[in-house]
Design a protein around this motif. Structure first.
Motif, PDB file in Angstrom:
ATOM      1  N   LYS A  34     -15.104   9.207  -5.495  1.00 30.53           N
ATOM      2  CA  LYS A  34     -15.766   8.024  -6.171  1.00 30.53           C
ATOM      3  C   LYS A  34     -15.632   7.780  -7.858  1.00 30.53           C
ATOM      4  CE  LYS A  34     -18.770   7.556  -2.704  1.00 30.53           C
ATOM      5  NZ  LYS A  34     -20.135   7.885  -2.320  1.00 30.53           N
TER       6      LYS A  34
ATOM      7  N   THR B 268       0.702  -1.204  -0.046  1.00 26.98           N
ATOM      8  CA  THR B 268       0.203   0.102   0.024  1.00 26.98           C
ATOM      9  C   THR B 268       1.327   1.598   0.020  1.00 26.98           C
ATOM     10  OG1 THR B 268      -1.890  -0.971   1.279  1.00 26.98           O
ATOM     11  CG2 THR B 268      -1.821   0.978   1.126  1.00 26.98           C
TER      12      THR B 268
ATOM     13  N   GLN C 202      -7.841   8.309  -1.206  1.00 32.36           N
ATOM     14  CA  GLN C 202      -8.694   8.777  -2.415  1.00 32.36           C
ATOM     15  C   GLN C 202      -9.838   9.228  -1.996  1.00 32.36           C
ATOM     16  OE1 GLN C 202      -7.683   6.747  -5.481  1.00 32.36           O
ATOM     17  NE2 GLN C 202      -6.132   6.568  -5.424  1.00 32.36           N
ATOM     18  N   THR C 203     -10.252  10.140  -2.301  1.00 32.26           N
ATOM     19  CA  THR C 203     -11.826  10.664  -1.583  1.00 32.26           C
ATOM     20  C   THR C 203     -12.850  10.624  -2.949  1.00 32.26           C
ATOM     21  OG1 THR C 203     -11.128  12.926  -2.077  1.00 32.26           O
ATOM     22  CG2 THR C 203     -11.097  12.102  -0.038  1.00 32.26           C
TER      23      THR C 203
ATOM     24  N   ARG D 265       2.523   2.086  -3.436  1.00 24.76           N
ATOM     25  CA  ARG D 265       1.776   2.454  -4.489  1.00 24.76           C
ATOM     26  C   ARG D 265       2.162   1.567  -5.606  1.00 24.76           C
ATOM     27  NH1 ARG D 265      -1.071   7.594  -2.430  1.00 24.76           N
ATOM     28  NH2 ARG D 265       0.153   8.494  -1.793  1.00 24.76           N
TER      29      ARG D 265
ATOM     30  N   ARG E  52      -9.997   2.828  -0.524  1.00 29.39           N
ATOM     31  CA  ARG E  52     -10.463   4.125  -1.920  1.00 29.39           C
ATOM     32  C   ARG E  52      -9.103   5.395  -0.380  1.00 29.39           C
ATOM     33  NH1 ARG E  52     -13.357   7.479  -2.525  1.00 29.39           N
ATOM     34  NH2 ARG E  52     -15.911   7.029  -2.037  1.00 29.39           N
ATOM     35  N   GLN E  53     -10.081   4.880   0.430  1.00 26.79           N
ATOM     36  CA  GLN E  53     -10.371   5.834   1.655  1.00 26.79           C
ATOM     37  C   GLN E  53      -8.978   5.779   2.582  1.00 26.79           C
ATOM     38  OE1 GLN E  53     -12.655   4.325   1.097  1.00 26.79           O
ATOM     39  NE2 GLN E  53     -14.628   5.036   1.217  1.00 26.79           N
TER      40      GLN E  53
ATOM     41  N   GLU F 133      -3.114  -0.847  -7.876  1.00 27.43           N
ATOM     42  CA  GLU F 133      -4.887  -1.426  -7.753  1.00 27.43           C
ATOM     43  C   GLU F 133      -5.472  -2.284  -8.722  1.00 27.43           C
ATOM     44  OE1 GLU F 133      -6.140  -1.349  -4.320  1.00 27.43           O
ATOM     45  OE2 GLU F 133      -3.992  -0.083  -3.356  1.00 27.43           O
TER      46      GLU F 133
ATOM     47  N   ARG G  93      -5.847   4.628   1.020  1.00 31.31           N
ATOM     48  CA  ARG G  93      -5.081   5.351   0.144  1.00 31.31           C
ATOM     49  C   ARG G  93      -5.032   6.622   0.445  1.00 31.31           C
ATOM     50  NH1 ARG G  93      -7.464   1.454  -3.581  1.00 31.31           N
ATOM     51  NH2 ARG G  93      -7.384   3.383  -4.863  1.00 31.31           N
TER      52      ARG G  93
END
Length: 363
Positions: free
Chosen positions: A229, A46, A226-227, A49, A221-222, A52, A224
């Protein structure tokens, strides 16, 4: 990550571990987290990187016509072979009808429920689930297909009929998987796909890709940072077509019909412009909830770093701290659209100013 799990701290206060990054670990004496080799490997992937995987449900047919239409689409109207669960490779325009007849979809009870009136929601049960297994650009397509074969066999073989096709016409290789919802030997038993099911499938597909020698990871994603969608397939395809048309030279655009705009994105932009014009705070709606989620994620990453340092994994703990420090700022979709709109307005103003003739200075 385990969803919906909870625990209690030293002060007997409940703690929500919905986004606990080390929830696979076990708490030893004193409530300290103990990380195993699998958990450490997950953390390394994770923070490093690692690409995914993506596993999503893109819809599903509710009647035989809809199922055949999707099979025609993934088979590129007869150009690509459709691999079935029996190892057959039917190809051609007659392959979809051949598959639906073999699956005996006409015997499914939901097949004969009335179609809803125009404008009403379709509440009929699905005959099939349409699933997509995808990897980032640069992944060898044959390895994606090999991992998808094993994935389908382990989850559906001798229970739910399925068919699959590999697509390589986009930068990211992906497999379209069509799975019959009714059990082959127990008609009353159906395949239900829930959020927890998708999480498990992502982890399984990532492990299968690693068995193929491809670096792959599966984290929310949260976690990582990332917000954003991802858009639904229909919206994504429409926006991609609009971008491709906008990148054409002006001379080439005359010979192409401009693609239709996305009604969803148009309505969203109109609502955003109304909010900006009225000064209402609709642009910031949902930001506080996202901030609370980010705080929980950061707290769990900090706990992970502490657990790693106790194990002597100082270098990995430093990578975790660097990973958290580089997380992008929390931003809602409306805020992103507003920022892009303001940037476009500034560009239009500058272009308009350049087109204005220079007036002579009056002394």
């Amino acid at each position: 990550m385990r969803v919906g799990r909870s625990s209690r701290g030293a002060a007997d206060a409940p703690r929500d571990l919905t986004l606990d990054i080390v929830s696979y670990g076990r708490r030893g004496p004193g409530g300290q987290l103990r990380l195993g080799a699998d958990q450490i490997a997950q953390i390394q992937r994770t923070v490093g990187r690692t690409p995914e995987v993506m596993v999503k449900v893109s819809g599903g047919g509710r009647d035989i016509g809809g199922v055949e239409a999707h099979l025609r689409y993934i088979g590129r109207h007869g150009k690509l072979p459709i691999e079935t669960d029996e190892g057959l490779m039917p190809q051609g325009r007659g392959a979809p009808k051949e598959i639906t007849a073999d699956w005996q979809l006409e015997l499914c009870r939901s097949q004969y429920k009335p179609r809803p009136a125009p404008g009403q929601k379709d509440t009929r049960a699905k005959l099939v689930h349409n699933i997509v297994l995808s990897m980032p650009a640069g992944t060898p397509p044959d390895k994606v297909r090999a991992a998808a074969r094993v994935f389908a066999r382990e989850n559906f073989a001798l229970q739910y009929r399925y068919a699959m096709v590999l697509h390589t016409d986009q930068p990211h290789p992906h497999v379209h998987l069509v799975v019959k919802c009714e059990h082959e030997f127990e008609p009353g038993k159906r395949l239900y796909i829930r959020k927890d099911t998708l999480r498990q499938w992502r982890e399984q597909f990532a492990a299968l890709m690693r068995e193929q020698g491809v670096a792959a990871n599966a984290t929310p994603r949260q976690v990582r940072g990332q917000t954003r969608k991802p858009y639904r397939d229909a919206i994504h395809h429409r926006l991609r077509a609009l971008r491709a048309f906008g990148q054409l030279p002006p001379s080439d655009r005359t010979g192409h019909r401009p693609p239709k705009t996305s009604t969803f994105m148009r309505a969203k932009l109109e609502s955003l412009l109304q909010a900006l014009g009225s000064g209402r705070g609709a642009v910031d709606d949902g930001q506080e909830k996202m901030r609370n989620t980010r705080r929980a994620v950061v707290a769990d990453w900090r706990a992970t770093a502490d657990a790693l340092r106790r194990r002597g994994e100082t270098s990995l703990a430093d990578q975790v701290d660097h990973f958290v420090a580089r997380m992008p700022d929390v931003q809602t979709e409306a805020q992103r659209l507003a920022e892009r709109w303001r940037g476009a307005e500034r560009s239009r103003v500058l272009e308009h100013a350049k087109d204005q003739p220079m007036l002579p200075k009056i002394r």
